[in-house]
Motif scaffolding. Structure first.
Motif, PDB file in Angstrom:
ATOM      1  N   GLU A  95       0.875  -1.174   0.000  1.00  0.00           N
ATOM      2  CA  GLU A  95       0.000   0.000   0.000  1.00  0.00           C
ATOM      3  C   GLU A  95       0.906   1.216   0.000  1.00  0.00           C
ATOM      4  O   GLU A  95       2.053   1.152   0.441  1.00  0.00           O
ATOM      5  CB  GLU A  95      -0.953  -0.004   1.209  1.00  0.00           C
ATOM      6  CG  GLU A  95      -0.413   0.620   2.455  1.00  0.00           C
ATOM      7  CD  GLU A  95      -1.460   0.768   3.578  1.00  0.00           C
ATOM      8  OE1 GLU A  95      -2.680   0.585   3.356  1.00  0.00           O
ATOM      9  OE2 GLU A  95      -1.035   1.065   4.691  1.00  0.00           O
ATOM     10  N   SER A  96       0.377   2.310  -0.502  1.00  0.00           N
ATOM     11  CA  SER A  96       1.211   3.486  -0.393  1.00  0.00           C
ATOM     12  C   SER A  96       0.430   4.564   0.306  1.00  0.00           C
ATOM     13  O   SER A  96      -0.793   4.647   0.202  1.00  0.00           O
ATOM     14  CB  SER A  96       1.720   3.936  -1.749  1.00  0.00           C
ATOM     15  OG  SER A  96       0.615   4.201  -2.561  1.00  0.00           O
ATOM     16  N   SER A  97       1.167   5.303   1.080  1.00  0.00           N
ATOM     17  CA  SER A  97       0.569   6.359   1.868  1.00  0.00           C
ATOM     18  C   SER A  97       1.253   7.639   1.435  1.00  0.00           C
ATOM     19  O   SER A  97       2.460   7.666   1.197  1.00  0.00           O
ATOM     20  CB  SER A  97       0.831   6.055   3.343  1.00  0.00           C
ATOM     21  OG  SER A  97       0.992   7.252   4.073  1.00  0.00           O
ATOM     22  N   MET A  98       0.463   8.701   1.317  1.00  0.00           N
ATOM     23  CA  MET A  98       1.046   9.999   0.979  1.00  0.00           C
ATOM     24  C   MET A  98       2.079  10.352   2.028  1.00  0.00           C
ATOM     25  O   MET A  98       3.139  10.887   1.729  1.00  0.00           O
ATOM     26  CB  MET A  98      -0.036  11.071   0.999  1.00  0.00           C
ATOM     27  CG  MET A  98      -1.217  10.740   0.159  1.00  0.00           C
ATOM     28  SD  MET A  98      -1.082  11.583  -1.376  1.00  0.00           S
ATOM     29  CE  MET A  98      -1.665  13.196  -0.852  1.00  0.00           C
ATOM     30  N   ALA A  99       1.774  10.020   3.264  1.00  0.00           N
ATOM     31  CA  ALA A  99       2.635  10.439   4.352  1.00  0.00           C
ATOM     32  C   ALA A  99       3.847   9.526   4.498  1.00  0.00           C
ATOM     33  O   ALA A  99       4.964   9.988   4.701  1.00  0.00           O
ATOM     34  CB  ALA A  99       1.848  10.459   5.652  1.00  0.00           C
ATOM     35  N   ALA A 133      -0.043  20.786   9.378  1.00  0.00           N
ATOM     36  CA  ALA A 133       0.311  21.925   8.524  1.00  0.00           C
ATOM     37  C   ALA A 133      -0.607  21.986   7.300  1.00  0.00           C
ATOM     38  O   ALA A 133      -0.164  22.153   6.174  1.00  0.00           O
ATOM     39  CB  ALA A 133       1.787  21.834   8.101  1.00  0.00           C
ATOM     40  N   GLY A 134      -1.880  21.757   7.538  1.00  0.00           N
ATOM     41  CA  GLY A 134      -2.863  21.928   6.477  1.00  0.00           C
ATOM     42  C   GLY A 134      -3.119  20.699   5.618  1.00  0.00           C
ATOM     43  O   GLY A 134      -4.123  20.599   4.933  1.00  0.00           O
ATOM     44  N   GLU A 135      -2.210  19.707   5.661  1.00  0.00           N
ATOM     45  CA  GLU A 135      -2.350  18.529   4.807  1.00  0.00           C
ATOM     46  C   GLU A 135      -2.961  17.368   5.598  1.00  0.00           C
ATOM     47  O   GLU A 135      -2.532  17.081   6.712  1.00  0.00           O
ATOM     48  CB  GLU A 135      -0.965  18.051   4.334  1.00  0.00           C
ATOM     49  CG  GLU A 135      -0.218  19.028   3.464  1.00  0.00           C
ATOM     50  CD  GLU A 135      -0.820  19.119   2.078  1.00  0.00           C
ATOM     51  OE1 GLU A 135      -1.361  18.111   1.588  1.00  0.00           O
ATOM     52  OE2 GLU A 135      -0.774  20.225   1.492  1.00  0.00           O
ATOM     53  N   VAL A 136      -3.917  16.664   4.973  1.00  0.00           N
ATOM     54  CA  VAL A 136      -4.458  15.463   5.621  1.00  0.00           C
ATOM     55  C   VAL A 136      -3.366  14.391   5.624  1.00  0.00           C
ATOM     56  O   VAL A 136      -2.783  14.093   4.584  1.00  0.00           O
ATOM     57  CB  VAL A 136      -5.700  14.933   4.870  1.00  0.00           C
ATOM     58  CG1 VAL A 136      -6.108  13.579   5.417  1.00  0.00           C
ATOM     59  CG2 VAL A 136      -6.850  15.923   4.988  1.00  0.00           C
ATOM     60  N   VAL A 137      -3.073  13.828   6.782  1.00  0.00           N
ATOM     61  CA  VAL A 137      -2.094  12.746   6.862  1.00  0.00           C
ATOM     62  C   VAL A 137      -2.877  11.439   6.818  1.00  0.00           C
ATOM     63  O   VAL A 137      -3.472  11.031   7.813  1.00  0.00           O
ATOM     64  CB  VAL A 137      -1.275  12.839   8.163  1.00  0.00           C
ATOM     65  CG1 VAL A 137      -0.240  11.727   8.229  1.00  0.00           C
ATOM     66  CG2 VAL A 137      -0.607  14.199   8.266  1.00  0.00           C
ATOM     67  N   ASP A 138      -2.880  10.781   5.650  1.00  0.00           N
ATOM     68  CA  ASP A 138      -3.781   9.634   5.471  1.00  0.00           C
ATOM     69  C   ASP A 138      -3.598   8.558   6.531  1.00  0.00           C
ATOM     70  O   ASP A 138      -4.553   7.971   7.002  1.00  0.00           O
ATOM     71  CB  ASP A 138      -3.637   9.059   4.057  1.00  0.00           C
ATOM     72  CG  ASP A 138      -2.196   8.753   3.676  1.00  0.00           C
ATOM     73  OD1 ASP A 138      -1.295   8.925   4.523  1.00  0.00           O
ATOM     74  OD2 ASP A 138      -1.953   8.347   2.523  1.00  0.00           O
ATOM     75  N   GLY A 173       5.682  16.076   4.723  1.00  0.00           N
ATOM     76  CA  GLY A 173       5.952  17.401   4.204  1.00  0.00           C
ATOM     77  C   GLY A 173       7.273  17.848   4.810  1.00  0.00           C
ATOM     78  O   GLY A 173       8.265  17.122   4.781  1.00  0.00           O
ATOM     79  N   LYS A 174       7.235  18.990   5.462  1.00  0.00           N
ATOM     80  CA  LYS A 174       8.467  19.462   6.095  1.00  0.00           C
ATOM     81  C   LYS A 174       8.510  19.102   7.577  1.00  0.00           C
ATOM     82  O   LYS A 174       9.436  19.441   8.282  1.00  0.00           O
ATOM     83  CB  LYS A 174       8.555  20.993   5.933  1.00  0.00           C
ATOM     84  CG  LYS A 174       8.919  21.406   4.524  1.00  0.00           C
ATOM     85  CD  LYS A 174       9.144  22.907   4.443  1.00  0.00           C
ATOM     86  CE  LYS A 174       7.845  23.656   4.739  1.00  0.00           C
ATOM     87  NZ  LYS A 174       7.962  25.119   4.657  1.00  0.00           N
ATOM     88  N   VAL A 175       7.456  18.419   8.026  1.00  0.00           N
ATOM     89  CA  VAL A 175       7.325  18.196   9.468  1.00  0.00           C
ATOM     90  C   VAL A 175       7.810  16.801   9.854  1.00  0.00           C
ATOM     91  O   VAL A 175       7.442  15.809   9.234  1.00  0.00           O
ATOM     92  CB  VAL A 175       5.847  18.347   9.897  1.00  0.00           C
ATOM     93  CG1 VAL A 175       5.715  18.219  11.404  1.00  0.00           C
ATOM     94  CG2 VAL A 175       5.294  19.666   9.408  1.00  0.00           C
TER      95      VAL A 175
END
Ligand code: GTP
Length: 598
Positions: free
Chosen positions: A331-335, A491-496, A582-584
């Motif tokens: 599976e791949s996760s954006m995060a 930081a505004g992005e949904v962490v799946d 992201g940057k976090v």
């Protein structure tokens, strides 16, 4: 040895009531192993089992016993000691005619005792009540026996009092096994019919099946058929089970247990619960109750270093050789990048697998919070299974969400009943039964969503009752629930991989708690980081991780150098388990934080 001189039995007990110690005693009493070999407990074989004191793979042993000049075979069939493996427990018990029901003389009946007795009764076993640890000063066998009668309603008039530690009462217990446990029935001239009650992979012999023959026999060289998978294989070798030295044999006949050597490269074809028969002359019907291993809990497993993805795949494949209940898909996760959605029988199974991946394969992993499987009926009529909260369809496309429930059995000293009722209500439990076993101990049965148990229920139960309550559970199917998906934005992005499914009426409190936890866990970055919980586009909780000053070690100025070095080291160690979103930088703990939301 004639069929009427065979006795097949298991030992069922709550954890720590002395199952392994008694098994060792019985083995020793029958002279199957020397004292020196006994120095290590023989029934538990795997390292992790030893360290954690749990039995994962059922082992069995065939013992010879002579009584009044008559030769008996006692097959002691070990059962896994943890609820995650309840299906395997049920198949092991299905291979027996009787079971020793051990209860610690000082502790009394506990949840696992009762859960296992239910399985034994379903399988029509003769139960022999055995009160163990009678050498302890606090032993109170009478109380234990009356609890057995109260809690389970079994007749405990005929029972054994033993000390597995000193050996007291063990010879009498073995006589009782021979007298009270029925001999196996079954027609030796019928076509082969054998139940696979355990299987594993051996580096030298390949895949092995541990079977109980119910009809006919299995012979060396025989062409057998596995009824569930319809595969045909040849029996390369047969052995009588012994954890130290299995004994080769040419046949395993009706009523006996034995190891079937197939030379197969994986255990997948030898699933627990499946039936073995003769390929040319098959039995009419398979043994009932076969269910292919079904994972109840799923989690994402990701390598910290993205280039370790293939290594992780290899490692999972290797573990799978020996564990057909383990399932995984990429599976791949954006995060988190590329990893595997991995299915487990339960929480312990998950911990064991993760630990083995890290320890035996040297992988550094991030695991997402475990989730149960949800079934979703969509408005267009389609039904789907969700193994990952982020897969939940849009709210307007959902007709009903169904979640898995378990039957929880809890035994507790009476003074904690109030606290427990509160905990169970908070966790959406439905009371089914509450019985006083005596003035001081209470048996509670609840139907409860499995999701609530996954969320650190066990620790809560223990802390609520100062460790005195015991708990066991069994899956009982799916029920509709009023559930929504809660997303976390960093930081505004949904962490799946931080999305969770929660009851609608608890969404706000859990959202607040989750954001609060994350705020503590996410280290300060060079900039301020907003953390929000939302349902759809609706933000229901928010908090900020403040930015840090330029120099983290600045606050140590004036302090001594070792403190400064310690801080740097701590950060370095912490970094290992960080994943950049992201940057976090987000630490592993953040992905598990959802498990502790109250
Ligand atoms: P798991 O394998 O972890 O499920 O536990 P178990 O039920 O097999 O218990 P185990 O045999 O490991 O025994 C638990 C503890 O109780 C150990 O420390 C044993 O030494 C101790 N123990 C077992 N039997 C007796 C006994 O008859 N008397 C006393 N005093 N201690 C005992």
């Amino acid at each position: 040895v004639p069929q009427e001189n065979i006795r097949n039995f298991s030992i069922i007990a709550h954890i720590d009531h002395g199952k392994s110690t008694l098994a060792d005693r019985i083995i020793q009493e029958c002279g199957a192993v020397s004292d020196r070999q006994m120095s290590a407990q023989v029934m538990d074989t795997m390292d992790i089992e030893k360290e954690r004191g749990i039995t994962i793979k059922a082992q069995s042993v065939r013992l010879d016993y002579i009584k009044d000049g008559e030769h008996y075979i006692l097959n002691l069939i070990d059962t896994p000691g943890h609820v995650d493996f309840s299906y395997e427990v049920s198949r092991s018990l299905a291979s027996c005619e009787g079971a020793l029901l051990i209860v610690d003389a000082a502790q009394g009946v506990e949840a696992q005792t009762i859960a296992n007795v239910y399985i034994a009764i379903e399988n029509d076993l003769e139960l022999l009540p055995v009160v163990n640890k009678i050498d302890l000063p606090a032993a109170d066998p009478d109380r234990v026996l009356s609890e057995l009668e109260e809690a389970i309603g079994i007749d405990a008039t005929e029972h054994a009092l033993v000390s597995a530690k000193t050996g007291q009462g063990v010879p009498e217990l073995i006589d009782m096994i021979v007298e009270r446990i029925p001999a196996p029935k079954g027609d030796i001239n019928a076509p082969t019919k054998a139940l696979i009650y355990d299987s594993w992979f051996d580096n030298y012999l390949g895949a092995l099946a541990l079977v109980r023959v119910f009809e006919g026999k299995i012979e060396k060289g025989q062409k057998i058929k596995i009824m569930g998978t319809k595969e045909e294989h040849q029996v390369l070798d047969l052995m009588y089970p012994n954890p130290i030295k299995p004994v080769k044999t040419n046949e395993i006949s009706t009523g006996e247990v034995g190891l079937v050597v197939t030379g197969l490269k994986t255990v997948e074809a030898l699933q627990v619960g499946d039936t073995i028969t003769d390929a040319k002359n098959p039995t009419a019907e398979a043994i009932g109750g076969f269910e292919p291993a079904k994972p109840f809990v799923f989690a994402g497993i990701y390598p910290i270093e993205t280039d370790k993805f293939e290594d992780l795949r290899d490692a999972l494949n290797k573990l799978k050789l020996n564990d057909s209940s383990l399932s995984f898909e990429p599976e791949s996760s954006m995060a988190l990048g590329s990893g595997f959605r991995t299915g487990f029988l339960g929480m312990l199974h998950m911990e064991v697998i993760k630990e083995r991946l890290e320890r035996e394969f040297n992988l550094e992993l991030i695991a997402t919070a475990p989730t149960v499987v949800y079934k979703v009926k969509k408005t267009d009529g389609e039904e789907i299974e969700i193994q990952n909260p982020s897969e939940l369809p849009e709210p307007q496309k959902i007709d009903t969400i169904y979640e898995p429930y378990v039957k929880a059995t809890i035994l507790t000293p009476q003074e904690y009943v109030g606290n427990l009722i509160k905990l169970l209500n908070d966790r959406r439990g439905i009371q089914i039964k509450m019985d006083y076993l005596n003035e001081t101990r209470v048996l509670m049965e609840y139907d409860i969503p499995m999701n609530e148990i996954v969320m650190d229920f066990y620790d809560k139960l223990k802390s609520t009752t100062k460790g005195y309550a015991s708990f066991d559970y069994e899956p009982i199917g799916f029920r509709p629930g009023n559930l929504v998906k809660l997303d976390i934005r960093v930081a505004g992005e949904v962490v799946d991989s931080l999305s969770i499914i929660v009851p609608e009426d608890k969404a706000r409190t859990r959202g607040l708690a989750f954001v609060g936890q994350l705020k503590e866990l996410i280290p300060r970055q060079l900039f301020e980081v907003a953390i929000q919980a939302s349902i759809g586009n609706n933000v229901i909780a928010r908090s900020n991780v403040k930015s840090m000053g330029k120099n983290v070690t600045a606050k140590c100025y004036g302090g001594d150098i070792t403190r400064k070095r310690k801080l740097l080291e701590k950060q370095k160690a912490g970094k290992k388990r960080m994943k950049a979103i992201g940057k976090v930088q987000v630490p592993q703990e953040a992905f598990m934080a959802v498990l502790k939301l109250d």
